[in-house]
Write an enzyme that holds these catalytic residues in place. Structure first.
Site, mmCIF file in Angstrom:
data_model
loop_
_atom_site.group_PDB
_atom_site.id
_atom_site.type_symbol
_atom_site.label_atom_id
_atom_site.label_comp_id
_atom_site.label_asym_id
_atom_site.label_seq_id
_atom_site.Cartn_x
_atom_site.Cartn_y
_atom_site.Cartn_z
ATOM 1 N N ARG A 37 6.938 -4.463 5.934
ATOM 2 C CA ARG A 37 6.999 -5.888 6.237
ATOM 3 C C ARG A 37 8.415 -6.352 5.920
ATOM 4 N NH1 ARG A 37 3.041 -7.354 1.181
ATOM 5 N NH2 ARG A 37 4.625 -7.410 -0.447
ATOM 6 N N CYS A 59 15.812 -9.453 11.026
ATOM 7 C CA CYS A 59 17.138 -9.991 10.738
ATOM 8 C C CYS A 59 16.980 -11.493 10.550
ATOM 9 C CB CYS A 59 18.093 -9.684 11.889
ATOM 10 S SG CYS A 59 19.610 -10.661 11.854
ATOM 11 N N ASN A 82 6.780 -15.095 3.157
ATOM 12 C CA ASN A 82 6.196 -14.440 1.984
ATOM 13 C C ASN A 82 7.276 -13.687 1.218
ATOM 14 O OD1 ASN A 82 3.847 -13.094 0.410
ATOM 15 N ND2 ASN A 82 5.050 -11.367 1.160
ATOM 16 N N GLU A 83 7.416 -13.984 -0.059
ATOM 17 C CA GLU A 83 8.310 -13.245 -0.960
ATOM 18 C C GLU A 83 9.646 -12.921 -0.280
ATOM 19 O OE1 GLU A 83 6.112 -9.856 -2.272
ATOM 20 O OE2 GLU A 83 4.749 -11.032 -3.504
ATOM 21 N N CYS A 105 21.762 -7.142 6.593
ATOM 22 C CA CYS A 105 21.838 -6.756 8.001
ATOM 23 C C CYS A 105 23.290 -6.740 8.477
ATOM 24 C CB CYS A 105 21.011 -7.725 8.841
ATOM 25 S SG CYS A 105 21.019 -7.339 10.604
ATOM 26 N N GLU A 118 0.316 -15.966 -6.291
ATOM 27 C CA GLU A 118 -0.367 -14.677 -6.397
ATOM 28 C C GLU A 118 -0.378 -14.284 -7.873
ATOM 29 O OE1 GLU A 118 1.078 -11.577 -3.849
ATOM 30 O OE2 GLU A 118 1.253 -12.897 -2.104
ATOM 31 N N TRP A 135 3.121 1.364 -2.737
ATOM 32 C CA TRP A 135 4.284 2.240 -2.590
ATOM 33 C C TRP A 135 4.609 2.939 -3.906
ATOM 34 C CZ3 TRP A 135 3.695 -2.657 -0.837
ATOM 35 C CH2 TRP A 135 3.985 -3.689 -1.743
#
Length: 659
Positions: free
Chosen positions: A103, A107, A141-142, A148, A299, A308
């Protein structure tokens, strides 16, 4: 003050929505957040908006009197978009496209992302702007910056620089590009930092990092404009990730209604202490300090983490409740738990929710239900209460970035870790601290702690001087005044612009890193020291600690200088925590700020106030029962019992006291 839930209706059947909503209502859940990653479900092909399923999901929860927070799903561009509009995807420093897979694969400056995202946010916000159950919006989100290096970002970077520098000649002069023959003769030669070389120009790198952070602000900004226009009666926020972070959140949150944070204190943090310098309390104090007001937790940890990384340990009994009350104690007005149930599909299958894959509510759910019942019972009483402290720790995102770019000693001088080790001292004493942006005014504080102002300007120096001159106490540390805001070394004796206020100059320094060093105080006690040694020459200050070994044995290491009605301390090395404890304890006594309660290791104290009422939160974050002696009788809001002499807190226990 309420408890909420993060829910992903797109991952479950409508029949499951009904069952979940019924259990949420029974448990006392007040708010449901949804839709943050559901772009492909709401727009399966370009321009084909399908909100009917979301309408139905909202109605299921709204019918049970739960409020809804909707999210703009721009964190997860759908496959049709990244296939048809490849400029949405970022490029790395080798100019290779970073492919989608998790996610945040976008750019931030992409023209196509803004074009398509604007249309989507416009359609979504218009649809739900007047929905009676929808109370507000979470943008994305976050957010984090994506470094980039695409053509769009190169053009945007040059345009960003042209607003900050009047000419290319000024940029060359300010950055010192003459070094290594790096001067630019045309704006077309300026690019983002390409290649993998580490020793690039530090001024260039710092400006690029600032540009990346501002690019995230750009992505947030155009969404905010749409939401403000279409949804004037609904709040807008964003759920930041906890520190340390790549973004300057002080700028990012300027126009948002309040700060929200995603709070995942690892289960191992229950042992706390100096082995885990970035403790949860620091994160919460930092978040509260961004806008200097109460915040939301969007959250909150609900189960073992695993995605991960290997699956972490399950939360110890009581930790979910204790950590939730900890957030409230430090300024949270809403705690939304991630997530209702563990996902059975996708990359976060083992990032556990309140209900496991068995679909049978267990120990963690029962703990959540107990918490929800307590908050619902006390919410109205605690609503409107805030935190007022007289000690501030100044935090600067620029200092964190600059020190990360150029490690100052073997093992590093880690800005956030050093800030945290000083914060820990006050935490263990039970003395509340505000962690605020270094550009804020200091009215109302008596003591201000200032970790390494590596970058320094006249405005900040004068603000600290005014504060001390009017009777405040300032504590400065080494690596202060080294550079200007362009990341260029100042040709001044350290601590630069604050040398007069500190009453010392640094004649020489030694980057001792992890080597064994000691300092000695006036009573002859010795303390370990590491990282750095400033050899101090007195220019009006009085020494209060000296180096106790090496060729500079006997040279002042810590000093205090009378400045106007106040004083300025200067710490030239980095002592062990026991020295900071002794130093700050003495300063607090002088300022009439000494703590009234003695806290056992691992017990936190925080006070929220409303009018003449004060609510004293005691949180035991250890696995053992702890006893806290009281200075006066208190009444427990959780049990209604009066405590005359002491409070007994079980493992992971919580109590809320009032006079």
């Amino acid at each position: 003050m309420k408890i909420g839930i993060d829910y992903y209706p797109e991952q479950w059947t409508p029949e499951q929505w009904e069952k979940d909503a019924a259990l949420m209502q029974e448990t006392g859940v007040a708010v449901v957040r949804m839709a943050e990653f559901a772009w492909s479900r709401m727009e399966p092909t370009e321009g084909d908006y399908r909100f009917e399923w979301l309408d139905a999901a909202i109605e299921v929860f709204a019918a049970r009197n739960m409020a809804i927070v909707l999210c703009t799903p721009t964190n997860t561009p759908p496959n049709w978009m990244t296939t048809r509009y490849p400029d949405v995807l970022p490029m790395d420093e080798q100019r290779q496209i970073i492919r989608p897979g998790v996610r945040g694969h976008r750019c931030n400056n992409s023209y196509s992302l803004r074009m398509l995202g604007s249309k989507f946010v416009e359609a979504m916000s218009q649809r739900y702007a007047k929905h009676p159950a929808v109370i507000g919006w979470q943008i994305d989100n976050e957010m984090h910056y994506q470094e980039c290096h695409c053509d769009t970002c190169n053009r945007a970077f040059v345009a960003w620089l042209q607003k900050r520098y009047s000419s290319l000649e000024e940029l060359n002069r300010e950055w010192g590009t003459v070094v290594w023959s790096g001067e630019y003769s045309n704006w077309s030669e300026v690019t983002t930092p390409l290649g993998t070389s580490k020793p690039m120009n530090p001024s260039y790198l710092l400006e690029y990092k600032r540009f990346c952070s501002d690019s995230v602000g750009y992505l947030l900004g155009w969404q905010l404009d749409i939401l403000r226009s279409n949804c004037p009666g609904q709040f807008v926020t964003h759920n930041m990730w906890q520190y340390p972070n790549s973004l300057d959140y002080y700028n990012l949150y300027k126009e948002l209604d309040f700060v929200s944070v995603d709070y995942y204190p690892n289960e191992l943090y229950r042992d706390y202490g100096d082995r885990f310098p970035r403790n949860g309390a620091l994160t919460l104090d930092l978040v509260r300090g961004i806008k200097r007001r109460n915040f939301w937790v969007m959250e909150q940890l609900s189960g073992a983490q695993g995605a991960w990384m290997p699956i972490q340990r399950t939360p110890y009994p009581g930790l979910i409740r204790a950590r939730s009350w900890q957030t409230i104690a430090r300024g949270a007005d809403m705690v939304v738990h991630f997530r209702w149930r563990s996902a059975i599909v996708g990359a976060e299958q083992f990032w556990h929710g309140l209900i496991d894959h068995s679909n049978v509510p267990g120990r963690r759910f029962r703990e959540f239900a107990e918490l929800t019942s307590e908050v619902n019972r006390l919410g109205e009483l605690l609503a409107g209460s805030t935190i007022v402290n007289q000690v501030a720790i100044l935090h600067s995102h620029d200092q964190h970035t600059a020190l990360s770019l150029q490690p100052q000693a073997e093992g590093g001088i880690h800005y956030i870790d050093n800030l945290s080790s000083m914060h820990n001292v006050f935490l263990k004493m039970g003395v509340g601290t505000d962690v605020i942006n270094w550009t804020e005014e200091l009215d109302g504080y008596k003591l201000v702690i200032v970790p390494s102002l590596f970058l320094l300007n006249e405005e900040a120096a004068q603000r600290l001087e005014r504060f001390a001159a009017r009777g405040g106490t300032v504590v400065l540390t080494n690596r202060t005044g080294v550079k200007n805001m362009r990341n260029v070394c100042e040709m001044l004796p350290l601590p630069g612009l604050l040398a007069e206020a500190a009453g010392v100059v640094v004649s020489e320094y030694d980057a001792i890193g992890n080597s064994e060093h000691r300092i000695r105080n006036a009573e002859g006690q010795t303390f370990a020291a590491k990282q750095w040694s400033d050899l101090l020459e007195l220019r009006g200050a009085a020494p209060i600690a000296w180096y106790d070994n090496d060729f500079y044995e006997g040279v002042p290491a810590v000093t205090v200088n009378k400045f106007g009605e106040g004083e300025v301390y200067y710490i030239g090395t980095w002592p062990e925590p026991s020295y900071f404890y002794q130093l700050f304890e003495g300063i607090l006594k002088e300022k009439d700020l000494a703590p009234k309660l003695q806290l056992p290791e691992g017990v936190e104290l925080s006070i929220r106030s409303k009018g003449k009422e004060s609510f004293l939160f005691l949180i035991n974050l250890t696995n053992e029962q702890q006893e806290v002696a009281l200075d006066v009788p208190y009444r427990s809001l959780l049990t209604s019992k009066r405590s005359e002499q002491k409070v007994m807190l079980p493992a992971m226990g919580v109590d809320i006291l009032t006079l």
